[in-house]
Design an enzyme around this catalytic site. Structure first.
Site, short mmCIF file in Angstrom:
data_model
loop_
_atom_site.label_atom_id
_atom_site.label_comp_id
_atom_site.label_asym_id
_atom_site.label_seq_id
_atom_site.Cartn_x
_atom_site.Cartn_y
_atom_site.Cartn_z
N LYS A 245 0.75 -1.19 -0.24
CA LYS A 245 0.03 -0.29 -0.29
C LYS A 245 1.08 0.98 0.07
CE LYS A 245 -3.94 -2.10 2.58
NZ LYS A 245 -4.70 -1.97 1.38
N ARG A 319 -9.67 -11.77 2.06
CA ARG A 319 -11.07 -13.07 1.51
C ARG A 319 -10.20 -14.48 1.30
NH1 ARG A 319 -11.48 -9.64 -3.70
NH2 ARG A 319 -10.69 -7.97 -2.54
N1 BES Z 1 -7.92 -3.98 4.17
C1 BES Z 1 -8.50 -3.64 3.15
C2 BES Z 1 -9.41 -3.23 2.81
C3 BES Z 1 -9.32 -1.26 3.59
C4 BES Z 1 -9.18 -0.72 3.34
C5 BES Z 1 -10.36 -1.63 4.73
C6 BES Z 1 -9.49 0.94 3.50
C7 BES Z 1 -10.40 0.07 5.25
C8 BES Z 1 -10.38 1.08 4.83
C9 BES Z 1 -8.10 -5.19 2.65
O1 BES Z 1 -7.36 -6.20 2.92
C10 BES Z 1 -7.30 -4.54 1.00
O2 BES Z 1 -6.72 -4.74 0.56
N2 BES Z 1 -8.74 -4.49 0.03
C11 BES Z 1 -8.35 -4.11 -1.48
C12 BES Z 1 -8.25 -5.24 -2.33
C13 BES Z 1 -8.32 -4.88 -3.85
C14 BES Z 1 -6.74 -4.87 -3.85
C15 BES Z 1 -9.03 -6.01 -4.69
C16 BES Z 1 -8.94 -2.61 -1.83
O3 BES Z 1 -9.82 -2.37 -1.72
O4 BES Z 1 -8.02 -1.39 -2.49
MG MG Z 2 -5.42 -5.56 1.77
#
Ligand code: BES
Ligand code: MG
Ligand code: ZN
Length: 466
Positions: A245, A319
């Site tokens: 990230k 997931r």
């Molecule tokens: N934990 C994150 C999702 C999240 C983002 C929770 C902001 C709370 C606030 C999750 O693991 C994630 O990174 N999801 C990605 C998925 C994507 C790569 C398909 C996302 O939502 O960007």
């Molecule tokens: Mg994630």
């Protein structure tokens, strides 16, 4: 906080009396004739319904805290005399939840000020003219306090830095907090997960120095009835893995175990309220880190049900751990499975910070949960899990992919995550998925301190009671 009923004003001279005023521009603290008052602004443009009443109750506490007031006195009749409040709702419970939640602040890393923390220690409710049932009101207040104290506990755990609450430390913390309760704990270590082929959890955790844990909590007070299984995402820190990230998206990812915290808190409430239920809580706890041993984009992982998952994105890790947990959950022959997870940023894009995204194919269950969501203040909004979405993740290098490789980033990605999970509970009808990412942190206008919001605990408790 101490909440007590009293008959008349005047007994407690050191308490500040709360008044409600439609005329003023802003809530304020004032002194008149040697007495102290908090005047709380009520906007009559918007008639007070339950949603607004919750915010009103919280704003009393916020105004008190801002003015360093520790003891309040409120006329209960004044507080509940709004025509748009539902008389049948347990207003005592809702009130207690609102004020306790508004009183909470995360202070673990802050030095205590010389004159102490500014929070409210006592609220006295005058019930002289209250025509309703006082002992019922007392019980409702107590129940609301039990629930909201656990909501605040979930918020506390979520707010703790990733390094201070690793999967192992989370296990230690849970062992400590369940002492003296009827909750039993079992933890599957990595060797046992290997034996059970829970490779989704292992793959996500393999890049971290921290060992992954599969936490199983059991509460058995429901005789022979089938258990309700609550699954909570327990990513103690989500860096994104190899697909790291960028700043500032990692900053709040110590809260990526909020689902786990919420199901733990819910179970603690069940114990404290002595619910006659069988409940199993599953928390796959991992840290998602980039390193030489991390799972790679393009890896293919054989999950515990034999399905091969192609890794299209290492940041879609939640997931993967939930899928193994859902496979495990079905083996417990449950009456219902609920998973709750900070799963997608796209759900925040869709709903802002005001509602949890709800997904299921069981319409009855969806309706029930939506009704309880409105009643408890843990608001939800439903998204579809239509058959048409199934194709979005089919193919790639394995049987399915952990992302939709055919879509632009973010496009429908909350539903993609839901459909991914559905692939692991296909044959089980009573399953519901709650994406709490929108409610991970408090909304700017809901009169709670910044940081973790403790989502869905109030909702889950009510669902268990029904
Ligand atoms: N934990 C994150 C999702 C999240 C983002 C929770 C902001 C709370 C606030 C999750 O693991 C994630 O990174 N999801 C990605 C998925 C994507 C790569 C398909 C996302 O939502 O960007
Ligand atoms: Mg994630
Ligand atoms: Zn995550």
């Amino acid at each position: 906080m101490n909440i007590k009923l009293i008959d008349e004003l005047g007994k407690s001279v050191e308490s500040v009396q709360v008044l409600f005023n439609k005329e003023i521009k802003q809530s304020r603290f004032l002194q008149k004739n040697g007495k102290e008052f908090l005047e709380i602004k009520i906007s009559d443009k918007n008639k007070i319904n339950q949603r607004k009443w919750i915010i009103l109750c919280r704003s009393i506490i916020q105004t008190a805290k801002a003015n360093g007031i520790k003891k309040l006195i409120i006329n209960w009749n004044d507080l509940i005399s709004f025509e748009n409040l539902n008389e049948k709702a347990s207003l005592g419970k809702i009130f207690a939840e609102a004020v306790e939640m508004a009183n909470y602040e995360f202070r673990k890393y802050k030095k205590k000020p010389k004159d102490g923390w500014q929070d409210v220690a006592e609220v006295l409710l005058i019930t002289k003219n209250f025509k309703g049932n006082k002992s019922q009101l007392k019980r409702d207040l107590q129940e609301g306090q039990v629930i909201s104290q656990q909501v605040n506990y979930a918020r506390e755990l979520s707010n703790i830095s990733g390094g201070d609450l690793t999967p192992s430390k989370l296990v230690q913390e849970i062992k400590k907090v369940i002492k003296g309760t009827k909750i039993k704990i079992k933890v599957l270590e990595e060797v046992e997960m290997k034996r059970k082929k829970m490779n989704g959890i292992l793959a996500v955790g393999q890049g971290s120095k921290e060992k992954s844990k599969f936490i199983i909590l059991e509460y058995r007070q429901g005789g022979k009835e089938k258990p309700v299984v609550l699954v909570g995402k327990g990513v103690t820190f989500d860096s994104g893995g190899i697909d790291t990230k960028p700043h500032p998206h990692g900053l709040e990812m110590m809260m990526d175990m909020s689902g786990g915290a919420s199901v733990l808190a819910t179970l603690l409430v069940a114990d404290k309220l002595s619910l006659q239920k069988n409940i199993t809580v599953l928390i796959p706890a991992v840290e998602n880190m980039p390193s030489g041993s991390s799972m790679r984009p393009g890896d293919v992982i054989k999950m515990s049900n034999g399905v091969n998952v192609g890794i299209g994105h290492t940041d879609a890790e939640g997931r993967l751990i939930l899928a193994d947990a859902l496979v495990y959950a079905q083996k417990l022959k449950p009456q219902m499975i609920i998973d709750i997870a900070t799963l997608t940023g796209a759900s925040v894009v869709a709903l802002g910070t005001k509602a949890t995204a709800l997904m299921t194919r069981d319409n009855d269950l969806a309706n029930k949960v939506e009704e309880l969501a409105e009643a408890t203040g843990d608001y939800t909004w439903r998204l579809p899990l239509w058959e048409e979405y199934e194709n979005d993740i089919v193919g790639s290098r394995g049987d399915i992919s952990n992302i939709n490789t055919k879509a632009k980033p973010g496009e429908g990605s909350t539903i993609t995550a839901g459909i991914f999970l559905w692939n692991f509970v296909k044959d089980f009808e009573r399953w519901i998925h709650l994406d709490i990412a929108p409610r991970m942190t408090a909304d700017a206008n809901e009169q709670l301190s910044k940081g973790a919001a403790g989502p869905a605990v109030r909702l889950l408790v009510e669902l268990l009671k029904k």
